[in-house]
Enzyme design. Structure first.
Site, PDB file in Angstrom:
ATOM      1  CB  SER A  52      -0.348   3.876  -4.405  1.00  0.00           C
ATOM      2  OG  SER A  52      -1.194   3.434  -3.951  1.00  0.00           O
ATOM      3  NE  ARG A  53      -4.721   5.584  -2.824  1.00  0.00           N
ATOM      4  CZ  ARG A  53      -5.471   5.406  -2.083  1.00  0.00           C
ATOM      5  NH1 ARG A  53      -6.038   6.211  -1.052  1.00  0.00           N
ATOM      6  NH2 ARG A  53      -6.239   4.187  -1.997  1.00  0.00           N
ATOM      7  CB  ILE A 105      -1.573   9.704   9.985  1.00  0.00           C
ATOM      8  CG1 ILE A 105      -1.240   9.159  11.344  1.00  0.00           C
ATOM      9  CG2 ILE A 105      -0.612  10.325   9.230  1.00  0.00           C
ATOM     10  CD1 ILE A 105       0.005   9.749  12.031  1.00  0.00           C
ATOM     11  N   GLY A 164       0.851  -1.277   0.097  1.00  0.00           N
ATOM     12  CA  GLY A 164      -0.103  -0.118  -0.047  1.00  0.00           C
ATOM     13  C   GLY A 164       0.823   1.362   0.004  1.00  0.00           C
ATOM     14  CE1 TYR A 208      -8.304   0.357   9.664  1.00  0.00           C
ATOM     15  CE2 TYR A 208      -8.538   1.451  11.785  1.00  0.00           C
ATOM     16  CZ  TYR A 208      -7.928   1.269  10.558  1.00  0.00           C
ATOM     17  OH  TYR A 208      -6.780   1.939  10.386  1.00  0.00           O
ATOM     18  CB  SER A 226      -5.144   1.580  13.750  1.00  0.00           C
ATOM     19  OG  SER A 226      -5.901   2.514  14.179  1.00  0.00           O
TER      20      SER A 226
HETATM   21  P1  NAP Z   1      -4.721   5.321   2.384  1.00  0.00           P
HETATM   22  O1  NAP Z   1      -4.215   6.833   2.198  1.00  0.00           O
HETATM   23  O2  NAP Z   1      -6.126   5.104   2.111  1.00  0.00           O
HETATM   24  O3  NAP Z   1      -3.805   4.206   1.485  1.00  0.00           O
HETATM   25  C1  NAP Z   1      -4.151   2.985   1.479  1.00  0.00           C
HETATM   26  C2  NAP Z   1      -3.122   2.134   0.676  1.00  0.00           C
HETATM   27  O4  NAP Z   1      -3.429   0.776   0.911  1.00  0.00           O
HETATM   28  C3  NAP Z   1      -3.153   2.432  -0.710  1.00  0.00           C
HETATM   29  O5  NAP Z   1      -1.714   2.629  -1.112  1.00  0.00           O
HETATM   30  C4  NAP Z   1      -3.832   1.582  -1.524  1.00  0.00           C
HETATM   31  O6  NAP Z   1      -3.489   1.128  -2.828  1.00  0.00           O
HETATM   32  C5  NAP Z   1      -3.545   0.158  -0.525  1.00  0.00           C
HETATM   33  N1  NAP Z   1      -4.098  -0.766  -0.592  1.00  0.00           N
HETATM   34  C6  NAP Z   1      -5.673  -1.042  -0.253  1.00  0.00           C
HETATM   35  N2  NAP Z   1      -6.152  -2.029  -0.410  1.00  0.00           N
HETATM   36  C7  NAP Z   1      -5.079  -2.957  -0.925  1.00  0.00           C
HETATM   37  C8  NAP Z   1      -4.857  -4.505  -1.366  1.00  0.00           C
HETATM   38  N3  NAP Z   1      -6.123  -4.878  -1.308  1.00  0.00           N
HETATM   39  N4  NAP Z   1      -3.689  -4.765  -1.719  1.00  0.00           N
HETATM   40  C9  NAP Z   1      -2.776  -3.881  -1.713  1.00  0.00           C
HETATM   41  N5  NAP Z   1      -2.710  -2.396  -1.400  1.00  0.00           N
HETATM   42  C10 NAP Z   1      -3.963  -2.146  -0.810  1.00  0.00           C
HETATM   43  O7  NAP Z   1      -4.384   5.097   3.818  1.00  0.00           O
HETATM   44  P2  NAP Z   1      -3.393   5.583   4.767  1.00  0.00           P
HETATM   45  O8  NAP Z   1      -4.238   6.469   5.749  1.00  0.00           O
HETATM   46  O9  NAP Z   1      -2.115   6.057   4.259  1.00  0.00           O
HETATM   47  O10 NAP Z   1      -3.165   4.267   5.915  1.00  0.00           O
HETATM   48  C11 NAP Z   1      -2.237   3.498   5.698  1.00  0.00           C
HETATM   49  C12 NAP Z   1      -2.202   2.333   6.848  1.00  0.00           C
HETATM   50  O11 NAP Z   1      -2.114   3.017   8.357  1.00  0.00           O
HETATM   51  C13 NAP Z   1      -3.493   1.462   7.008  1.00  0.00           C
HETATM   52  O12 NAP Z   1      -3.167   0.272   7.091  1.00  0.00           O
HETATM   53  C14 NAP Z   1      -4.292   1.966   8.020  1.00  0.00           C
HETATM   54  O13 NAP Z   1      -5.021   1.217   8.521  1.00  0.00           O
HETATM   55  C15 NAP Z   1      -3.159   2.493   8.829  1.00  0.00           C
HETATM   56  N6  NAP Z   1      -3.481   3.830   9.736  1.00  0.00           N
HETATM   57  C16 NAP Z   1      -3.960   4.918   9.037  1.00  0.00           C
HETATM   58  C17 NAP Z   1      -3.994   6.107   9.966  1.00  0.00           C
HETATM   59  C18 NAP Z   1      -4.413   7.462   9.530  1.00  0.00           C
HETATM   60  O14 NAP Z   1      -4.991   8.044  10.209  1.00  0.00           O
HETATM   61  N7  NAP Z   1      -4.423   7.630   8.128  1.00  0.00           N
HETATM   62  C19 NAP Z   1      -4.281   5.748  11.471  1.00  0.00           C
HETATM   63  C20 NAP Z   1      -4.020   4.437  12.056  1.00  0.00           C
HETATM   64  C21 NAP Z   1      -3.768   3.582  11.150  1.00  0.00           C
HETATM   65  P3  NAP Z   1      -4.352   2.063  -4.020  1.00  0.00           P
HETATM   66  O15 NAP Z   1      -3.787   3.175  -4.177  1.00  0.00           O
HETATM   67  O16 NAP Z   1      -3.866   1.171  -5.361  1.00  0.00           O
HETATM   68  O17 NAP Z   1      -5.617   1.932  -3.650  1.00  0.00           O
END
Ligand code: NAP
Length: 248
Positions: free
Chosen positions: A15-16, A189, A13, A156, A143
């Site tokens: 890409s973003r 985040i 994951g 989740y 998380s």
């Molecule tokens: P995000 O911006 O929504 O990005 C999600 C990433 O996961 C994207 O690169 C997406 O790829 C990839 N992905 C989703 N489903 C997938 C699959 N089946 N196989 C391979 N790649 C997949 O998320 P984020 O906020 O950066 O979060 C990243 C991680 O941190 C997650 O595990 C999330 O639960 C955890 N987290 C985030 C926060 C927060 O506040 N943001 C807090 C606690 C934990 P595509 O671009 O191709 O769709």
């Protein structure tokens, strides 16, 4: 591209959001980074190009983490074409929020499949290579919700809490082969995932954060970089929060 004598790191994951920041940081620290993504090839390519422009090396690695056959095939390809992975960051994740009584089976299954099973499949495939090489660092992005719980996020939370129990178990299994396993638990985040929150929801969250602001993806990537490095060689089986103090 000369990848001889490089350490190989796979970030799922990437890409973003948080994963992209981790990929950039690991590349800056000298790892050859495999940028995994699910569907967003253009964004993943932008991350690779940014890494290469900054003098690092990286390549795209498309697979769905919830598909164990794809995971095995891609990790086998990395091993045969490059060498054993030194670092695996299980960052890919989704959230499909719903109160329990409205929770749909398909949404629950998809959340567990990506956030928990996906990390298990990738860990299993990487562990095979790392155990043989007698080195490796596996970093799970869980998380704060897996620690504290949150109304409306039970599926989740189950996946993210499951990741903690899984990681402690395999830290015990893999330790004798010098493969370390740690869990990072980010708080709120600023990424696409939290971009869906309304201003009033963000305001309410800010009230629960002692440091008084939302985190940035690099707050997480700097901890991951430490856990990926030899500077953390005696740290395994730990759960480390990056949450501005919202959960202690
Ligand atoms: P995000 O911006 O929504 O990005 C999600 C990433 O996961 C994207 O690169 C997406 O790829 C990839 N992905 C989703 N489903 C997938 C699959 N089946 N196989 C391979 N790649 C997949 O998320 P984020 O906020 O950066 O979060 C990243 C991680 O941190 C997650 O595990 C999330 O639960 C955890 N987290 C985030 C926060 C927060 O506040 N943001 C807090 C606690 C934990 P595509 O671009 O191709 O769709």
């Amino acid at each position: 591209m000369n990848t001889a004598a490089k350490s190989f790191a796979l970030v799922t994951g990437a890409s973003r959001g948080i994963g992209a920041a981790i990929a950039k940081r690991l590349a800056k620290d000298g790892h050859h980074v495999f940028i995994n993504y699910a569907s967003n090839e253009a964004k993943a390519a932008q991350i690779r190009d940014a890494i290469v422009s900054a003098g690092g090396t990286a390549e795209l690695c498309h697979f769905d983490v919830s598909n164990s056959a794809q995971v095995d095939e891609k990790l086998d390809w990395i091993h045969k074409s490059f060498g054993p992975l030194s670092v695996l960051v299980n960052n890919a994740g989704i959230t499909i929020d719903s109160l329990l009584l409205r929770l749909k089976d398909d949404d629950l299954r998809r959340t567990l499949a990506v956030d928990l099973e996906g990390a298990i499949y990738c860990t299993r495939a990487a562990a095979k290579q790392m155990m043989r090489a007698r080195q490796g660092s596996i970093i799970q992005i869980s998380s704060v919700i897996g620690e504290s719980g949150n109304a409306g996020q039970s599926g989740y939370a189950a996946a993210k809490a499951g990741l903690i129990g899984f990681s402690k178990s395999i830290a015990k299994e893999l330790g004798s082969r010098q493969v370390r396993v740690n869990v990072v638990t980010p708080g709120f985040i600023e990424t696409d995932m939290t971009g869906a929150l309304t201003e009033s929801q963000k305001e309410a969250i800010l009230q629960t954060i002692p440091l008084g602001y939302l985190g940035a993806a690099d707050d997480v990537s700097s901890l991951v970089a430490f856990l990926a490095s030899g500077a953390s060689r005696y740290i395994t089986g730990q759960v480390i929060g990056v949450n501005g103090g919202m959960y202690m």
